[in-house]
Enzyme design. Sequence first.
Site, short mmCIF file in Angstrom:
data_model
loop_
_atom_site.label_atom_id
_atom_site.label_comp_id
_atom_site.label_asym_id
_atom_site.label_seq_id
_atom_site.Cartn_x
_atom_site.Cartn_y
_atom_site.Cartn_z
N HIS A 432 3.35 7.31 -22.26
CA HIS A 432 2.27 7.39 -21.27
C HIS A 432 2.67 8.26 -20.08
O HIS A 432 3.83 8.59 -19.86
CB HIS A 432 1.86 5.99 -20.81
CG HIS A 432 2.94 5.21 -20.10
ND1 HIS A 432 3.17 5.32 -18.75
CD2 HIS A 432 3.84 4.30 -20.57
CE1 HIS A 432 4.14 4.51 -18.40
NE2 HIS A 432 4.59 3.88 -19.49
N CYS A 451 8.70 1.27 -22.40
CA CYS A 451 7.87 2.37 -22.88
C CYS A 451 8.45 3.71 -22.43
O CYS A 451 9.39 3.76 -21.63
CB CYS A 451 6.44 2.22 -22.39
SG CYS A 451 5.55 0.87 -23.20
#
Length: 585
Positions: A432, A451
Amino acid sequence: MAAAEAPHAAVEDELLAWLTPIAHLDDESGANPLTPVARFYRMVDYRPIWMDANGLRDPGHILMNAIMASSGDGLKPDDYLFPALAQPWNDSVSFSDAIRLSFLKRYVQMDVALTGVMLDYATHLWRGRFASETITHMGLTGQRTQGRDLPAELAAAVKEDRLTAFIESLRPKQSAYLRLRSTLKQYEQIRRSGGWPAIAPGPSLKLGDQTPRVSALRSRLALSRDLTADQPANPNRYDQDLETAVMRFQYRHGLVPDGVVGRKTLAALSVPVDQRIVQLQLNMERWRWYPDSFGKRYLLVNIPDYTLNVMEGEWTVKRMRAIVGKSRRQTPALSGRMTYLEFNPYWNIPRKIARKDILPKVVNDPDYLTRQGIRVFGSWDRQAPELDPTGIMWENLSARYFPYRLRQDPSDVNALGRIKFMFPNPQSVYIHDTPGKALFNQRERPFSSGCVRVESPLDLAQYLLEGQGWNRARLEAAMMDGRRQTVVLDDPIPVHLVYFTAWVDADSTVNFRRDIYDRDRKLQIALNNRDTDLIVCSSDAMRNHLMAVCSPLSIDPHAMVDASTRIAAATVPPLEAPSNPTTGL
């Protein structure tokens, strides 16, 4: 002629009698190490393959040569050469007494043991010495094991006289692995020549300095092929060529390439060549966990390098800086397929982060949630009502009791930024954007909660959607619109999150990175503590037994330990420790 054939027939009968029950065991768990050995002999009609009464046969010599050369693949010959085989095989080992039937078992034992050696070696070269999935975060699960029955392939190779080709087929075909293999050979040569020259401690070295330490630095960089210029008239002077070589070294080791030999650069220069060799071997092991191809195009995130690479075949077409997980919230090594991306995503804050990270901030700052655009819901149920955060007694909650769901709305402060890239996986990890762009200026970037954050999400989105009518202007408009929008990829792309602390670029540049999650050390410990299963015994007391299963010989290589707890599925009874040493694999 009949008399000469009688001993061989007796050997086959003996193998048949001992191995037939094992070969038919229903042992799908793989707990019985004798099962694949027995299957192999069943497929070669219970004939000895590697040895006869006079010592090694031709297949035996091929096997021994392969084992002795296994260090070229980062394996250890000593893992396979149990004591009875550790002696040189240049002079043929004779078992001429074995013509007398009472001594037949001895070279039969050796033949069976060599089959175990061959199958171990084949397994290790094909898919690695250690199962990656048994260590947390270690890599792909079973990606290189599909479609190969090694006992059956080995039997066919022996029958068709293509054992060498079979062994060659086991090695990974990835060019990255082959480049590591070539570099390992180079570093082994450096070790044999005495290793790196030492650079004495002292102040930082930089352009214009003149000291004998500069001469040592020059020799060190020449040995690692960072410095290719000819020896200058004054080797003690830090000149432009040496500065360029230092910058090359720093780049290869993930350091700031400023051309100054400071504390971190000197530490990297001083890492012994033995340690670099181990690093190369560990990363070759990791490549054995992976398939021979990652696909025609794919995304490759190398966690210790903090980079995301867009790959087409062997070529990197885009490379961007990335942020990965902290040491206490590590980014796992895994693979998946990216199927869609989202513009202006919501962030449903994971329970662990909400409890441990967000809750203390809310307790200290009641306006934190409002300022960050975080909404509160009564539970994780889809129909849970939204709650007013000012009506919740946050100080009464804890890491153990936190019943609420927190969701951050799309905004400039949303932790996921304006785009997230989804490749469904059990760990719920994704790639992301991030509002914290300044962190990409750090050389090492372990700042996320697991992440992967990318520096150039628009560039990545443009690459992924270029065949779906999305140009740069349309992408920017979707981001600035502020509304959540999901776009499915017409052509899903494989994603591989990998953990390589050593690799070699296509231009032969050797790279090393710091073991940020301590996974090299854990893997090395696992490899050094491998159990050994089959043994073959040379003492008189043991000759009446063909094989046994025992506890790891690494505990005491000269003793057999009662192993009744480990051989429930075996047909061979546990044996008492003999007075003479045993030999094992």
